[in-house]
Design a protein around this motif. Structure first.
Motif, PDB file in Angstrom:
ATOM      1  N   MET A 143       1.123  -1.075   0.155  1.00  0.00           N
ATOM      2  CA  MET A 143      -0.162  -0.408   0.360  1.00  0.00           C
ATOM      3  C   MET A 143       1.003   1.202   0.131  1.00  0.00           C
ATOM      4  SD  MET A 143      -2.971  -1.295   2.680  1.00  0.00           S
ATOM      5  CE  MET A 143      -4.762  -1.432   1.928  1.00  0.00           C
ATOM      6  N   SER A 144       1.720   1.486   0.497  1.00  0.00           N
ATOM      7  CA  SER A 144       3.072   2.641   0.402  1.00  0.00           C
ATOM      8  C   SER A 144       3.629   2.083  -0.773  1.00  0.00           C
ATOM      9  CB  SER A 144       3.585   2.353   2.032  1.00  0.00           C
ATOM     10  OG  SER A 144       4.991   1.357   1.834  1.00  0.00           O
ATOM     11  N   ASN A 145       3.535   1.525  -1.807  1.00  0.00           N
ATOM     12  CA  ASN A 145       4.485   1.581  -2.956  1.00  0.00           C
ATOM     13  C   ASN A 145       5.598   1.756  -2.529  1.00  0.00           C
ATOM     14  OD1 ASN A 145       3.919   1.394  -5.647  1.00  0.00           O
ATOM     15  ND2 ASN A 145       4.054   3.375  -6.005  1.00  0.00           N
ATOM     16  N   SER A 146       6.348   1.345  -1.760  1.00  0.00           N
ATOM     17  CA  SER A 146       7.928   0.855  -1.328  1.00  0.00           C
ATOM     18  C   SER A 146       8.113   0.027  -2.482  1.00  0.00           C
ATOM     19  CB  SER A 146       7.796  -0.030  -0.158  1.00  0.00           C
ATOM     20  OG  SER A 146       7.838  -1.030   0.217  1.00  0.00           O
ATOM     21  N   GLU A 147       9.542   0.664  -2.474  1.00  0.00           N
ATOM     22  CA  GLU A 147      10.640  -0.751  -3.526  1.00  0.00           C
ATOM     23  C   GLU A 147      10.375  -2.160  -2.310  1.00  0.00           C
ATOM     24  OE1 GLU A 147      12.520  -0.326  -5.723  1.00  0.00           O
ATOM     25  OE2 GLU A 147      11.962   1.728  -5.542  1.00  0.00           O
ATOM     26  N   THR A 148       9.917  -2.434  -1.614  1.00  0.00           N
ATOM     27  CA  THR A 148      10.055  -3.306  -1.286  1.00  0.00           C
ATOM     28  C   THR A 148       8.362  -4.428  -1.556  1.00  0.00           C
ATOM     29  OG1 THR A 148      11.403  -4.000   0.695  1.00  0.00           O
ATOM     30  CG2 THR A 148       9.372  -5.429   0.893  1.00  0.00           C
ATOM     31  N   GLY A 149       7.281  -3.478  -1.638  1.00  0.00           N
ATOM     32  CA  GLY A 149       5.529  -3.926  -2.182  1.00  0.00           C
ATOM     33  C   GLY A 149       6.389  -3.897  -3.742  1.00  0.00           C
ATOM     34  N   LYS A 150       6.770  -3.068  -4.383  1.00  0.00           N
ATOM     35  CA  LYS A 150       6.588  -2.950  -5.983  1.00  0.00           C
ATOM     36  C   LYS A 150       7.524  -4.824  -6.005  1.00  0.00           C
ATOM     37  CE  LYS A 150       7.534   1.687  -6.778  1.00  0.00           C
ATOM     38  NZ  LYS A 150       8.704   2.832  -6.978  1.00  0.00           N
ATOM     39  N   LYS A 151       8.504  -5.083  -4.857  1.00  0.00           N
ATOM     40  CA  LYS A 151       8.874  -6.272  -4.884  1.00  0.00           C
ATOM     41  C   LYS A 151       7.905  -7.617  -5.194  1.00  0.00           C
ATOM     42  CE  LYS A 151      12.372  -9.315  -6.776  1.00  0.00           C
ATOM     43  NZ  LYS A 151      12.782  -9.577  -7.743  1.00  0.00           N
ATOM     44  N   ILE A 152       6.823  -6.784  -4.080  1.00  0.00           N
ATOM     45  CA  ILE A 152       5.690  -8.355  -3.115  1.00  0.00           C
ATOM     46  C   ILE A 152       5.127  -7.682  -4.894  1.00  0.00           C
ATOM     47  CG2 ILE A 152       3.905  -8.551  -2.238  1.00  0.00           C
ATOM     48  CD1 ILE A 152       6.308  -7.285   0.292  1.00  0.00           C
ATOM     49  N   LEU A 153       5.120  -7.070  -5.277  1.00  0.00           N
ATOM     50  CA  LEU A 153       3.935  -6.788  -6.507  1.00  0.00           C
ATOM     51  C   LEU A 153       4.002  -8.154  -7.616  1.00  0.00           C
ATOM     52  CD1 LEU A 153       2.598  -3.057  -6.977  1.00  0.00           C
ATOM     53  CD2 LEU A 153       1.161  -5.574  -6.147  1.00  0.00           C
ATOM     54  N   ASP A 154       5.195  -7.577  -7.666  1.00  0.00           N
ATOM     55  CA  ASP A 154       6.141  -8.667  -9.293  1.00  0.00           C
ATOM     56  C   ASP A 154       5.795  -9.768  -8.701  1.00  0.00           C
ATOM     57  OD1 ASP A 154       8.055  -7.978 -11.403  1.00  0.00           O
ATOM     58  OD2 ASP A 154       9.436  -9.815 -10.501  1.00  0.00           O
ATOM     59  N   ILE A 155       6.251 -10.287  -7.271  1.00  0.00           N
ATOM     60  CA  ILE A 155       6.487 -11.320  -7.222  1.00  0.00           C
ATOM     61  C   ILE A 155       5.147 -12.470  -7.087  1.00  0.00           C
ATOM     62  CG2 ILE A 155       6.613 -13.765  -5.207  1.00  0.00           C
ATOM     63  CD1 ILE A 155       9.388 -11.367  -4.655  1.00  0.00           C
ATOM     64  N   GLN A 156       3.640 -11.280  -7.115  1.00  0.00           N
ATOM     65  CA  GLN A 156       2.511 -11.572  -6.428  1.00  0.00           C
ATOM     66  C   GLN A 156       1.973 -12.058  -7.883  1.00  0.00           C
ATOM     67  OE1 GLN A 156       0.653 -13.184  -4.260  1.00  0.00           O
ATOM     68  NE2 GLN A 156       2.869 -13.374  -3.325  1.00  0.00           N
ATOM     69  N   TRP A 157       2.140 -11.238  -8.932  1.00  0.00           N
ATOM     70  CA  TRP A 157       1.752 -11.181 -10.287  1.00  0.00           C
ATOM     71  C   TRP A 157       2.218 -12.187 -11.208  1.00  0.00           C
ATOM     72  CZ3 TRP A 157      -2.631  -9.974 -12.061  1.00  0.00           C
ATOM     73  CH2 TRP A 157      -3.180  -9.602 -13.263  1.00  0.00           C
ATOM     74  N   ARG A 158       3.373 -12.618 -11.126  1.00  0.00           N
ATOM     75  CA  ARG A 158       4.052 -13.436 -11.638  1.00  0.00           C
ATOM     76  C   ARG A 158       3.399 -15.045 -11.471  1.00  0.00           C
ATOM     77  NH1 ARG A 158       9.801 -12.699 -14.281  1.00  0.00           N
ATOM     78  NH2 ARG A 158       9.867 -10.071 -13.679  1.00  0.00           N
ATOM     79  N   TYR A 159       3.460 -15.058  -9.995  1.00  0.00           N
ATOM     80  CA  TYR A 159       2.743 -15.798  -9.699  1.00  0.00           C
ATOM     81  C   TYR A 159       1.298 -16.757  -9.931  1.00  0.00           C
ATOM     82  CZ  TYR A 159       0.927 -19.814  -6.452  1.00  0.00           C
ATOM     83  OH  TYR A 159       0.157 -20.772  -5.678  1.00  0.00           O
ATOM     84  N   ILE A 160       0.918 -15.682 -10.472  1.00  0.00           N
ATOM     85  CA  ILE A 160      -0.705 -15.284 -10.926  1.00  0.00           C
ATOM     86  C   ILE A 160      -0.967 -15.908 -12.514  1.00  0.00           C
ATOM     87  CG2 ILE A 160      -2.365 -13.693 -11.314  1.00  0.00           C
ATOM     88  CD1 ILE A 160      -2.560 -12.612  -8.427  1.00  0.00           C
ATOM     89  N   GLN A 161       0.693 -14.677 -13.141  1.00  0.00           N
ATOM     90  CA  GLN A 161       0.614 -15.432 -14.022  1.00  0.00           C
ATOM     91  C   GLN A 161       1.083 -16.889 -14.870  1.00  0.00           C
ATOM     92  OE1 GLN A 161      -0.086 -13.349 -17.658  1.00  0.00           O
ATOM     93  NE2 GLN A 161      -1.304 -11.833 -15.312  1.00  0.00           N
ATOM     94  N   ALA A 162       1.978 -17.456 -13.708  1.00  0.00           N
ATOM     95  CA  ALA A 162       2.887 -18.901 -13.537  1.00  0.00           C
ATOM     96  C   ALA A 162       0.517 -19.688 -13.833  1.00  0.00           C
ATOM     97  CB  ALA A 162       3.757 -19.199 -12.808  1.00  0.00           C
TER      98      ALA A 162
END
Length: 71
Positions: free
Chosen positions: A46-65
């Motif tokens: 929610m804060s759009n931090s660097e860690t948050g962006k990494k979490i978004l990327d990991i979760q989105w890749r998982y959903i796509q897979a």
């Protein structure tokens, strides 16, 4: 849909996915050190931090897979 709208849609999907997790879930991110709780995950995304962006990327890749039947 422009790029900003796509990113926001993905962010909302990932937030909903994290909210659906068990309250006692812990996630380790290699470079972060230690574990992140469900609340920490939500806060980072929610804060759009660097860690948050990494979490978004990991979760989105998982959903796509999942969608593609890779896992």
């Amino acid at each position: 849909m422009n790029q900003k709208e796509k990113v926001e849609m993905i962010r909302q999907i990932v937030i909903a996915r994290i909210k659906a997790m068990s309250p006692n879930v812990k996630v380790a991110l290699g470079s972060k050190g230690g574990f992140l709780s469900k609340d920490n995950l939500l806060s980072e995304v929610m804060s759009n931090s660097e860690t948050g962006k990494k979490i978004l990327d990991i979760q989105w890749r998982y959903i796509q897979a999942l969608k593609l039947g890779l896992i």
